[in-house]
Structure formats: C-alpha cells, structure tokens
Design an enzyme around this catalytic site. Structure first.
Site, PDB file in Angstrom:
ATOM      1  N   ASP A 133      -0.726  23.642  18.262  1.00 16.72           N
ATOM      2  CA  ASP A 133       0.332  22.629  18.332  1.00 16.72           C
ATOM      3  C   ASP A 133       0.667  22.319  19.793  1.00 16.72           C
ATOM      4  O   ASP A 133       0.840  21.160  20.183  1.00 16.72           O
ATOM      5  CB  ASP A 133       1.582  23.056  17.534  1.00 16.72           C
ATOM      6  N   ASP A 140     -10.972  14.509  18.721  1.00 16.19           N
ATOM      7  CA  ASP A 140     -10.635  13.087  18.566  1.00 16.19           C
ATOM      8  C   ASP A 140      -9.497  12.700  19.507  1.00 16.19           C
ATOM      9  O   ASP A 140      -9.517  11.633  20.123  1.00 16.19           O
ATOM     10  CB  ASP A 140     -10.206  12.792  17.119  1.00 16.19           C
ATOM     11  N   ASP A 197     -11.822  19.518  15.219  1.00 14.93           N
ATOM     12  CA  ASP A 197     -11.971  18.188  14.636  1.00 14.93           C
ATOM     13  C   ASP A 197     -10.845  17.283  15.150  1.00 14.93           C
ATOM     14  O   ASP A 197     -11.068  16.154  15.608  1.00 14.93           O
ATOM     15  CB  ASP A 197     -11.897  18.336  13.104  1.00 14.93           C
TER      16      ASP A 197
END
Ligand code: NAD
Length: 358
Positions: free
Chosen positions: A225, A253, A249
């Site tokens: 986080d 991005d 993942d």
C-alpha cells in the site's frame, strides 16, 4: 554470432510495430556482425482464425527451439465472444508456462524529451526516474486453488483463492532482482504485505537471506500500500522493485502509467535459461490498427532488452536505446507522444528515423 528469433506479430497493430523492430535488429546485426534469423509463427487471434486455437504445439515447439521470442500483441474485439479458455490472451499464459518464464521485467523511465507526458508535477519528478519492476510470474494467488464453499457463519457462498509462495520461487526471483540492481543503481526495494500475509512473511525472510549474497546492493522493504503511494509521491527513490505476481501486476501498471507514454515501454519475461519473451507492455490497439500510426518504440526497445538479457549484447542494446533517445531529442514524434506543433510521423517513418541513428 547467429541468433534464432521466433517472431509472433500477433493481432491489431502487432504486425506494423514488429516489422519496424525486425528492421532495427537487421541493421544492428549488420553493424555489429551478427545474424538474426527470424521464424514467424502464429499466436493469439490470428491463430484462432487459422487453427481454431490461440496457441498450437507447433508454435510452442518453434519458440522453445529459438534463442528468444519477439511478440507484438494479441487480442481484439473480433475474438471477444470466444469462450474464455480459447481467448487470444491464453496464448501468452501458455507460452510463459511452456517456456518456464518466471520473471517479468518492466522498465519504467521518463525520457527528458517527453517530460510533458508525465502526469506527475515537474517539481516532484525532479531529474526524472528510471525504475525496473521485477515481478514474479508463475506463483502467488493466480496459481493457487480457486474454489467456492458455503461460509461457516451463514453468510452464503464464499469465493476462495489460495495464495502460495515457496522458498525456491522467492529465491530465484530475488536473485534476478539483485543481479539486475548490480548493473544499475544497486538498490532493491522488496514489496510485500508482511504485516498481514504469511506468504509475505516468508517472502521477506527469504529476500533478506538472499540479500546476504549481494552485499554491494542495498535492500529495503516496503508494504504494497505504501509502495503504491510512493510511486506517485516520489518515483525517483526506486531503482529495482521486486515483488510477487499479484502486487507486481498492479504496481507494474502503475509504474508504466506515470511515464505517460504507453507506446514507449518494453518488457521481458525470462526464466532459468537465457531464452526470454520480449514484447511491448501495450496491447493490440485495435482502434488504430492498420492506420500506420502506431508507435513502434516499445517494440524496438523490447529488442534492446532481448539483446541485453538473452544474448548478453550490451553494446548493441545501448546502441538501440541511444538511437531511440536521439530520435526523441530531435523532436520526432508519433501521434501518441505529440503534444502540439510537432510533425507527426507514421510507424514506418519513426522506425526509419531510429534506424538512421544506429
Ligand atoms: P491497448 O494497450 O491495446 O490500447 C490502449 C490505448 O493505447 C488505445 O487507445 C491505443 O490506441 C493506445 N496504444 C496502445 N499501444 C499504442 C502504440 N504502440 N502506439 C500508439 N497508441 C497505442 O489496450 P486495450 O485497448 O485495453 O486492449 C486492446 C486489446 O489488446 C485487447 O484485446 C486486450 O486483451 C489486448 N491486450 C494484449 C496484450 C498483449 O498482447 N500482451 C496486453 C494488453 C492488452
């Protein structure tokens, strides 16, 4: 030297951008005395059209016998209604599995000439950033058991996904990350959620132990986080980020998007052997397919990664990267990276400008 490259042009803009990348490799080969031998194979939607399935054994065998694989992109609306087990994207999973590719390497860097595309304020970006996300690709919750059961407390049906990581899997990706950091800025940030997850506690223990083999590389740990926040707060603090499949993942991005130029970013998937699969991070861009306006740079830079990581040809890789940078510094732009006033180049014109700089 002679290198065998399996080429999957794929769907949408795939054939347009891969053609430019192959021409770049040919010119680099001529300059440095290498022969790159291309063998074209089908995968994705075009394979569904011809063979009824997205990935044939023949394609797998040719990719396995090649020194590396160059891929454009697969998929598109034409195959959206195909049943999920036969969708074009299944070809990518099948290839990764068959080739034993367990690490996905995605650089995210800001080119000074494209600073205007970065969605983060210049005062935060400072001198720019140059990050590599090293994502584990074959483990984690994606490959655990997926099932449903009745909840114990009467809340109805539950969906369950088992998250697993073994010491072996963490060790091999950690070593990849440390080795990569060694030839960069010598800093690894390992991202986990060890305040909550047992897999993450094992991940952190293992990465810390592997770090002792690399005393010249600084290791830091970060919860996922916080890492998501730090990537937009101060991306310049990162060098190599190593993380699991799920967190990787999402973070890869995010790291790509802060560069602001999806058509610019290459990627590599690599395994134990030297062979890898190299592809742009973007998809098949069906909205611009066939128009000759796609940006070929991500695919051309993927070839530079192939030369560096699979063939050990660092000078040749540097030459491609410098040629791209010079084209950008000279003001050459495809439509996706033009912000006003520049002459817009076609896919092949951009490829030609880069080849002129080699
Ligand atoms: P996309 O990356 O194809 O396109 C997103 C946007 O970026 C579009 O507006 C597109 O025109 C633009 N864009 C992408 N690459 C560009 C380039 N090189 N030059 C200029 N503009 C570019 O993502 P999407 O639209 O979500 O997906 C389209 C198809 O691609 C889908 O079928 C998806 O499943 C597939 N896909 C494949 C891969 C892959 O093969 N590895 C990855 C992602 C998506």
């Amino acid at each position: 030297m002679r290198y065998q490259i399996a080429v999957i042009k794929g769907d949408g803009i795939g054939p347009e951008i891969v053609t430019e990348a192959m021409l770049v490799l040919e010119k680099v080969g001529a300059k440095f005395g290498h022969e790159f031998v291309f063998q074209e194979v089908l995968a994705g939607g075009c394979s569904i059209d011809v063979n009824g399935i997205p990935l044939t054994q023949e394609t797998i065998d040719i990719c396995k016998s090649a020194d590396s694989v160059l891929l454009g992109a697969v998929g598109g609306p034409k195959w959206d209604s195909v049943e999920s087990a036969k969708r074009p994207e299944k070809a990518l999973l099948g290839l990764r599995e068959s080739l034993g590719l367990f690490a996905n390497i995605r650089p995210a860097m800001m080119y000074k000439a494209l600073a205007g595309a970065c969605p983060i304020k210049p005062e935060i970006i400072g001198d720019g950033f140059d990050i590599v996300v090293c994502r584990e690709l074959t483990g984690d919750v994606y490959f655990g058991k997926h099932y449903r059961k009745e909840s114990d407390c009467g809340w109805g049906e539950m969906g369950c996904d088992d998250m697993n990581y073994s010491v072996y899997e963490v060790e091999r990706i950690a070593r990849r990350a440390f080795e990569m950091a060694r030839v960069r800025s010598k800093k690894v940030t390992s991202v986990d959620k060890s305040n909550v997850l047992e897999t993450s506690r094992l991940w952190r223990e293992t990465v810390t132990r592997v770090a002792q083999e690399y005393p010249d590389v600084e290791l830091g740990h970060m919860y996922v986080d916080n890492a998501a926040m730090q990537l937009v707060r101060n991306p310049g603090q990162f060098d190599v980020i190593v993380t699991g499949n799920l967190f990787g993942d999402i973070l890869s991005d995010e790291a790509s998007m802060i560069t602001g130029s999806i058509g610019m970013l290459p990627s590599a998937s690599i395994g134990e052997t030297g062979r890898g699969m190299y592809e742009p991070i973007h998809g098949s861009a069906p909205d611009i397919a066939g128009k000759g306006i796609a940006n070929p740079i991500a695919t051309i830079l993927s070839c530079a990664m192939m030369l560096r990581y699979s063939f050990g040809l660092s000078d040749e890789a540097d030459t491609i990267e410098s040629a791209v940078e010079k084209a950008l510094n000279d003001g050459h732009r495809t439509a996706d990276i033009a912000y006003g006033g520049e002459k817009i180049l076609s896919t092949s014109e951009m490829g030609e400008k880069i080849r002129e700089n080699l």
